[in-house]
Design a protein around this motif. Structure first.
Motif, PDB file in Angstrom:
ATOM      1  N   PHE A   1       2.801  -4.898   3.194  1.00  0.00           N
ATOM      2  CA  PHE A   1       3.915  -3.497   3.502  1.00  0.00           C
ATOM      3  C   PHE A   1       3.149  -2.271   3.254  1.00  0.00           C
ATOM      4  O   PHE A   1       2.139  -2.335   2.440  1.00  0.00           O
ATOM      5  CB  PHE A   1       5.232  -3.328   2.723  1.00  0.00           C
ATOM      6  N   ILE A   2       3.135  -1.309   4.018  1.00  0.00           N
ATOM      7  CA  ILE A   2       2.603   0.032   3.919  1.00  0.00           C
ATOM      8  C   ILE A   2       3.767   1.053   3.856  1.00  0.00           C
ATOM      9  O   ILE A   2       4.611   0.961   4.525  1.00  0.00           O
ATOM     10  CB  ILE A   2       1.697   0.656   4.952  1.00  0.00           C
TER      11      ILE A   2
ATOM     12  N   ALA B   1      -6.823  -1.197   3.316  1.00  0.00           N
ATOM     13  CA  ALA B   1      -5.550  -1.781   2.452  1.00  0.00           C
ATOM     14  C   ALA B   1      -5.183  -2.924   3.514  1.00  0.00           C
ATOM     15  O   ALA B   1      -4.715  -4.045   2.912  1.00  0.00           O
ATOM     16  CB  ALA B   1      -4.470  -0.737   2.381  1.00  0.00           C
ATOM     17  N   LEU B   2      -5.204  -2.808   4.639  1.00  0.00           N
ATOM     18  CA  LEU B   2      -4.596  -4.026   5.538  1.00  0.00           C
ATOM     19  C   LEU B   2      -5.811  -5.082   5.826  1.00  0.00           C
ATOM     20  O   LEU B   2      -5.436  -6.359   5.512  1.00  0.00           O
ATOM     21  CB  LEU B   2      -4.220  -3.577   6.887  1.00  0.00           C
ATOM     22  N   GLU B   3      -6.981  -4.883   5.938  1.00  0.00           N
ATOM     23  CA  GLU B   3      -8.014  -5.779   6.312  1.00  0.00           C
ATOM     24  C   GLU B   3      -8.793  -6.233   5.094  1.00  0.00           C
ATOM     25  O   GLU B   3      -9.036  -7.527   5.154  1.00  0.00           O
ATOM     26  CB  GLU B   3      -8.865  -5.085   7.007  1.00  0.00           C
ATOM     27  N   ARG B   4      -9.046  -5.511   4.046  1.00  0.00           N
ATOM     28  CA  ARG B   4      -9.636  -5.966   2.865  1.00  0.00           C
ATOM     29  C   ARG B   4      -8.678  -6.425   1.800  1.00  0.00           C
ATOM     30  O   ARG B   4      -8.818  -7.510   1.272  1.00  0.00           O
ATOM     31  CB  ARG B   4     -10.577  -4.926   2.242  1.00  0.00           C
ATOM     32  N   ASP B   5      -7.703  -5.675   1.631  1.00  0.00           N
ATOM     33  CA  ASP B   5      -6.587  -5.973   0.346  1.00  0.00           C
ATOM     34  C   ASP B   5      -5.443  -6.829   0.923  1.00  0.00           C
ATOM     35  O   ASP B   5      -4.727  -7.081   0.050  1.00  0.00           O
ATOM     36  CB  ASP B   5      -6.246  -4.561  -0.125  1.00  0.00           C
TER      37      ASP B   5
ATOM     38  N   GLY C   1       0.669  -1.072  -0.019  1.00  0.00           N
ATOM     39  CA  GLY C   1      -0.083  -0.097  -0.062  1.00  0.00           C
ATOM     40  C   GLY C   1       0.863   1.143   0.058  1.00  0.00           C
ATOM     41  O   GLY C   1       1.849   1.442   1.019  1.00  0.00           O
ATOM     42  N   LEU C   2       0.778   2.063  -1.104  1.00  0.00           N
ATOM     43  CA  LEU C   2       1.680   3.513  -1.246  1.00  0.00           C
ATOM     44  C   LEU C   2       0.725   4.345  -0.923  1.00  0.00           C
ATOM     45  O   LEU C   2      -0.270   5.025  -1.451  1.00  0.00           O
ATOM     46  CB  LEU C   2       2.247   3.418  -2.485  1.00  0.00           C
TER      47      LEU C   2
ATOM     48  N   THR D   1       2.507  -5.102  10.728  1.00  0.00           N
ATOM     49  CA  THR D   1       2.742  -4.880   9.418  1.00  0.00           C
ATOM     50  C   THR D   1       3.978  -3.647   9.308  1.00  0.00           C
ATOM     51  O   THR D   1       3.862  -2.924  10.130  1.00  0.00           O
ATOM     52  CB  THR D   1       1.654  -4.339   8.645  1.00  0.00           C
ATOM     53  N   PHE D   2       4.835  -3.920   8.508  1.00  0.00           N
ATOM     54  CA  PHE D   2       6.183  -2.837   8.337  1.00  0.00           C
ATOM     55  C   PHE D   2       5.590  -1.923   7.556  1.00  0.00           C
ATOM     56  O   PHE D   2       4.861  -1.683   6.670  1.00  0.00           O
ATOM     57  CB  PHE D   2       7.139  -3.559   7.690  1.00  0.00           C
TER      58      PHE D   2
END
Length: 406
Positions: free
Chosen positions: A103-104, A95-99, A38-39, A125-126
């Motif tokens: 990394f973020i 982004a974390l839960e659904r996708d 995730g950017l 998550t890093f």
């Protein structure tokens, strides 16, 4: 702003590589799945220009890596944080839960980073920041799941304090700066900027002015500067603020030297135009740094996006290379967080900045430069390195970090 050759990213876009074979069992199957990143950056509003640099720098890194991270196919979800902490948290959680991002990477602004760091790192998550580096996170708030590939906010500003003591070239003559007026926005990074400059400057700070992030008219502040006549102005005005400040500074006919960080850079130079020529900045990187990796990065960035990259793009490019080196070092295994953390800390990649390593607080140990705005052979403006001010610099907050286990 030139349009990217990549797909539109108004809300979100996926840069997708070949998915690989998903029929493999166990770890082999996991390693064949895409690495999802995730950017997070700002792509709407007046601060979209530096946010676009950050996005395009990372995507160029992915292109140079053939859209793979550590040999695994990769997907990049581009997230517009809208420069709104609440929107950033909502989108990052999705982004974390659904996708299921692994990394973020982000953010541009410190207030957005402060909003998302807990939701991200609580999930183990890093989070890797190519720009924002608030001092609390470098010190007592350091986090084993957070790495910065940029700097601590104070550091670029400390460059100018030290450079001012040694002397700045004005009209062909190098002279030390004895008296300075400071003007910055009234938020964490603005106060970090003032603190960073003052931490190394040995002269007199005549006044400090903190303005709203929404300011558009600097006439009152410029009138005060003109009447008090310091040896130099020190300012931090990122993005659209820098465009307005520099234009209005020149229009006011003020000839007092301007020292800054992030006020003049490649994200805003096209809008500032000749008004920015000759102004000084402190930085970790310029397009003119003479190393092979940087030459390739700048050349390919210009060819791909048709504009000169800023440090936001350079740091984001390095972040892509860092992730690739870390995942490659673990053999593609993302499940062992301790091994992955050690692989990130190893920083086994070639930076566009030259020497680069992480300190004990997961912030870089690196060189810092005094730079000045000049004109390229093609007529475009860029920052150009003048002299190295700090070598292998460790930020002043590292000693306060007691890295928690995790």
């Amino acid at each position: 702003m030139q349009r990217s050759v990549f797909p539109p990213v108004t809300r979100r876009a996926w840069l997708t590589a070949t998915a690989g074979t998903l029929a493999l069992p166990g770890l082999a199957r996991a390693q064949a799945a895409p690495v999802k990143i995730g950017l997070v950056t700002v792509l709407t509003g007046p601060q979209a220009a530096p946010g676009t640099h950050l996005r395009d720098g990372f995507l160029l890194g992915m292109r140079h890596l053939d859209n793979r991270i550590g040999g695994r196919p990769a997907e990049v979800l581009v997230i517009d944080d809208e420069l709104r902490p609440d929107a950033a948290v909502t989108k990052v959680r999705a982004a974390l839960e659904r996708d299921r991002c692994d990394f973020i990477v982000g953010t541009l602004f410190s207030n957005i980073l402060a909003a998302i760091i807990r939701p991200v790192t609580e999930t183990q998550t890093f989070l890797l920041s190519p720009n924002a580096g608030p001092s609390p996170i470098a010190g007592r708030g350091c986090n084993p799941f957070f790495f910065a590939t940029s700097y601590v906010n104070d550091q670029n500003h400390a460059v100018l304090g030290a450079a001012a003591n040694d002397g700045i070239e004005v009209a062909g003559t190098v002279r030390p700066i004895r008296r300075v007026m400071i003007i910055t926005p009234n938020y964490q990074a603005g106060r970090d900027a003032a603190a960073g400059f003052k931490s190394t400057f040995r002269g007199e700070v005549m006044d400090e002015t903190y303005v709203p992030l929404t300011i558009t008219d600097f006439s009152a502040e410029l009138a005060q500067i003109a009447s008090r006549r310091p040896d130099a102005i020190y300012t931090f005005m990122p993005g659209g603020l820098g465009v307005q400040f520099v234009r209005q500074y020149r229009q006011a006919g003020i000839t007092i030297p301007v020292l800054s960080a992030f006020t003049v850079d490649e994200a805003v130079l096209p809008a500032q135009g000749d008004a920015a020529l000759g102004l000084f900045t402190g930085t970790t990187w310029t397009p003119t740094l003479p190393n092979e990796q940087n030459t390739r990065f700048v050349g390919d960035f210009l060819t791909t996006f048709n504009y000169v990259p800023a440090s936001y793009a350079a740091h984001a490019y390095d972040t892509a290379m860092l992730l690739d080196s870390a995942v490659r070092r673990t053999g593609g295994n993302l499940a062992d967080k301790g091994a992955l953390r050690a692989a990130i800390r190893a920083a086994d990649f070639r930076s566009v900045r030259g020497p680069f390593r992480f300190g004990s607080n997961n912030f870089p140990v690196q060189d810092f430069w005094l730079a000045r705005v000049g004109r390229r052979a093609d007529g475009r403006l860029q920052t150009e390195h003048v002299r190295k001010v700090f070598e292998n610099a460790v930020d002043p907050f590292a000693a306060e970090c007691r890295m928690p286990a995790g």
